[in-house]
Design an enzyme around this catalytic site. Structure first.
Site, PDB file in Angstrom:
ATOM      1  CB  VAL A   8      -1.071   0.000   1.159  1.00 25.35           C
ATOM      2  CG1 VAL A   8      -1.809  -1.140   0.968  1.00 25.35           C
ATOM      3  CG2 VAL A   8      -0.258  -0.072   2.490  1.00 25.35           C
ATOM      4  CB  SER A   9       0.511   4.315  -1.687  1.00 26.86           C
ATOM      5  OG  SER A   9       0.676   3.753  -2.714  1.00 26.86           O
ATOM      6  CB  THR A  10      -0.536   6.304   2.594  1.00 27.43           C
ATOM      7  OG1 THR A  10      -1.822   5.981   2.614  1.00 27.43           O
ATOM      8  CG2 THR A  10      -0.428   7.160   1.410  1.00 27.43           C
ATOM      9  CD  GLN A  13      -3.222   3.801   0.195  1.00 21.89           C
ATOM     10  OE1 GLN A  13      -2.178   3.431   0.149  1.00 21.89           O
ATOM     11  NE2 GLN A  13      -4.053   4.187  -0.964  1.00 21.89           N
TER      12      GLN A  13
END
Length: 182
Positions: A8-10, A13
Site C-alpha cells: 500500500v502507498s500510505t 491505507q
C-alpha cells in the site's frame, strides 16, 4: 513455493484484502510494504527478489501493487525470469508460467502505464485551467504584500534576516526568499 507481495502507498491505507487473497491462494510467505509503487527503492520488494529461487512463484493481488511503471515492471519481471521463477497476479488472472500469461502481463502493463499517463495529463490540464481562473495550489503565502514591502524596507535600513524573522514570526528562510526577489 508461492510467495506473496502486498503493498500500500500510505499508512492510512490497509492491505488486509491483499493479505487475505494471498493466503487463500496458498502463499507460504508474504512480503508486506507501505511505500509508493512509483519508487524503485522498496526494501521488501528487493528482499523478495533476492529471496526467490528456481521454481518459486511470486503472487500479487493486483499488478499495480508490484509496480506503477512499465519500465520497472518489465525489469522486475526480468529479475523473476532470471531466477527461473514465475509470477501470478490474482485480479488480472496473469500467470507467467504460461506463454499466454506472459503476453497478457505485458499487455496489462502497457495499459496500466497508459492509464497513469492519462491521469497525469488530466491533472496537468486541470491545474492549468485553475491557474487561468486565478486559482493557485499549494500553501497560502505566510506574508501579506504589505509585510513583504516592510521586510524589504527594514532590510535596506540594516535589519538582519534573524531580526526580521523574529519580528514577523516566520523562519529565516522565508525572509531570504523575500529578499532574493529584490
Amino acid at each position: 513455493m508461492l510467495i506473496g507481495y502486498a503493498r500500500v502507498s500510505t499508512q492510512v491505507q490497509d492491505n488486509a484484502i491483499q493479505i487475505e487473497a494471498l493466503k487463500k491462494m496458498g502463499c507460504e510467505m508474504i512480503f508486506e510494504e507501505i511505500i509508493s509503487g512509483g519508487r524503485w527503492d522498496r526494501p521488501k520488494l528487493q528482499e523478495l527478489l533476492n529471496f526467490i529461487r528456481k521454481g518459486d512463484t511470486i503472487v500479487v493481488w493486483k499488478l499495480d501493487r508490484l509496480s506503477r511503471s512499465l519500465k520497472d515492471l518489465l525489469f522486475i519481471m526480468e529479475q523473476i525470469e532470471i531466477k527461473e521463477a514465475g509470477f501470478k497476479s490474482l485480479t488480472e488472472s496473469i500467470d507467467t508460467t504460461t506463454s499466454a500469461g506472459k503476453m497478457m502481463m505485458q499487455m496489462v502493463g502497457v495499459f496500466a502505464e497508459f492509464e497513469r499517463n492519462m491521469l497525469k495529463e488530466r491533472t496537468k490540464r486541470g491545474l492549468e485551467y485553475a491557474k487561468g481562473q486565478g486559482r493557485f495550489g499549494g500553501r497560502k503565502p505566510k506574508l501579506k504584500p504589505v509585510q513583504t514591502e516592510e521586510i524589504i524596507k527594514l532590510s535596506k535600513k540594516g535589519k538582519s534576516a534573524s531580526e526580521l524573522a523574529e519580528l514577523f514570526n516566520v523562519h529565516k528562510a522565508t525572509i531570504y526568499r523575500v529578499l532574493k526577489n529584490i
